[in-house]
Design an enzyme around this catalytic site. Structure first.
Site, PDB file in Angstrom:
ATOM      1  N   CYS A  28       0.826  -1.211   0.000  1.00 23.16           N
ATOM      2  CA  CYS A  28       0.000   0.000   0.000  1.00 23.16           C
ATOM      3  C   CYS A  28       0.863   1.265   0.000  1.00 23.16           C
ATOM      4  O   CYS A  28       0.365   2.356  -0.304  1.00 23.16           O
ATOM      5  CB  CYS A  28      -0.933   0.001   1.200  1.00 23.16           C
ATOM      6  SG  CYS A  28      -0.107  -0.078   2.797  1.00 23.16           S
ATOM      7  N   ASN A  29       2.140   1.142   0.330  1.00 21.43           N
ATOM      8  CA  ASN A  29       3.000   2.323   0.409  1.00 21.43           C
ATOM      9  C   ASN A  29       4.135   2.347  -0.612  1.00 21.43           C
ATOM     10  O   ASN A  29       4.884   3.309  -0.669  1.00 21.43           O
ATOM     11  CB  ASN A  29       3.615   2.439   1.804  1.00 21.43           C
ATOM     12  CG  ASN A  29       2.602   2.842   2.841  1.00 21.43           C
ATOM     13  OD1 ASN A  29       1.832   3.778   2.627  1.00 21.43           O
ATOM     14  ND2 ASN A  29       2.555   2.140   3.949  1.00 21.43           N
TER      15      ASN A  29
END
Length: 401
Positions: A50-51
């Site tokens: 997600c990052n």
């Protein structure tokens, strides 16, 4: 042989840029197979969280391979850098090769390059990316060694330092923020949308440790086997019926891989009857919850970017442990790089050994040479060992003239 790396992460790119490079497994497979179809690229691994999105390749031509990698990445994201909206997109892509690429992988795997320093999920995500590439056949002997040692170093960091002994995930930070907003979650209704996904499971696990919390999770189809034995701790809601329960909720956390909103402002307003404080956490990329919800009275909204701000404060408390972790991974990193040098220099070393045996006229001298050379490899620093191999190379080349 060298390592090349493209990285787009929260360190340099905002969510609106990172979400352009969120690919499903089919697209990741397509990218990996396309990369290894080039003669200059031997191996490829795709890491997606997600990052961050990171693409690792191995081959001889660093600059050439990096250009290929970037072109394919942009093509699959359907980005035309000539467009006004996307002309600066390349500025968000970090490029590494050689030792810098290796060093970056070790930092990432140990959680030292994460939004939350020392986070637990990234180790599993690196292992999954590596395993996926192995299954596809885009990862073999070279990357097998690199990724295995990086994983081993990360495990050592987690066992030998305190960097992972406190809440270290975005999920745990979200729950801490929810407690701060409400004063306590005891007696509160908390809904987790996407509780069967990677982030959602972590949130659910942490939330079940909170006493007197009333948990609700959305499901599509049957509940996964590993959650069935825990059904006494939460209430399941059919995903399509989520809005029917929204009025009762005090906290809503969404972390899905859906390309569409799971909660919109319009539908939310159509289903609420009571006015009370509600806190929404959007832990997805692309966004799950329409951020306009945060403009409503009594409603708070936190996105991944807000979680990144919370993580910075958390990281300040871990700097001492991070230094200890870096000392550990430096050792493993140097061991790996020395092994690479050793593997690329076996012919030179064998020539030196044969010359020593021939000069001495005794076969036992070979054992002495082995002991000497392996001893130097073990005791020397990375720079010293590289210099030693260069000296051997010069000696062999001079004696061959």
């Amino acid at each position: 042989m060298s390592i090349q790396l493209l990285s787009i992460s929260s360190k340099t790119a905002p969510v609106k840029i990172r979400e352009l490079f969120v690919f499903d497994k089919d697209t990741q497979e397509k990218i990996l197979k396309k990369l290894v179809s080039y003669t200059d690229i031997d191996e490829a691994v795709f890491l997606s969280t997600c990052n961050r999105v990171e693409l690792y390749c191995s081959g001889k031509n660093d600059n050439h391979n990096l250009k290929i990698m970037q072109r394919i990445l942009l093509e699959e994201a359907k980005l035309n850098t000539d467009d006004t909206d996307h002309k600066d997109i390349k500025e968000y892509i970090l490029r590494f090769y050689g030792r810098n690429a290796v060093h970056h992988l070790f930092l990432v795997t140990a959680g030292l390059d994460s939004v939350v320093i020392g986070e637990d999920q990234i180790l599993g995500q690196v292992k999954q990316a590596y395993s996926f590439a192995r299954e596809l056949g885009t990862c073999h002997s070279g990357f097998n060694s690199l990724f295995r040692i990086a994983v081993t170093a990360a495990k050592r960091v987690k066992t030998d330092t305190l960097i992972s002994k406190t809440p270290v995930s975005t999920a745990s930070l979200a729950l801490k923020k929810a407690i701060e907003c409400h004063g306590s979650l005891q007696g509160k209704n908390v809904c987790i949308i996407g509780a069967t996904g990677k982030i959602g499971r972590i949130i659910l696990k942490d939330a079940m440790d909170i006493e007197d919390i009333r948990l609700y999770i959305t499901v599509r189809g049957e509940l996964p086997h590993e959650l069935r034995c825990k059904q006494h701790r939460f209430t399941t809601i059919e995903y399509e019926k989520r809005y029917q329960y929204i009025d009762d909720m005090d906290v809503v956390i969404s972390a899905t891989a859906s390309p569409h909103y799971t909660i919109t402002k319009k539908h939310f307003l159509n289903h609420i009857k009571t006015h009370k404080k509600r806190v929404f956490f959007d832990l997805a990329i692309p966004f799950d919850i329409e951020n306009d919800i945060g403009t409503l009275d009594h409603t708070l909204y936190f996105s991944m970017e807000d979680m990144e701000d919370l993580a910075r404060h958390n990281n300040e408390q871990k700097l001492h442990y991070a230094n200890e972790a870096r000392d550990i991974i430096d050792k493993y990193e140097q061991d790996y790089l020395k092994n690479v040098i050793w593997g690329n220099s076996t012919d030179i070393v064998e020539k030196l050994k044969k010359e020593m045996v021939m000069i001495a006229g005794k076969q036992s001298v070979e054992k002495m040479a082995d002991k000497l050379i392996y001893g130097i490899k073990k005791e020397s620093s990375l720079e010293e060992f590289a210099d030693f191999i260069n000296v051997i190379k010069k000696l062999v080349e001079r004696n061959g003239e």
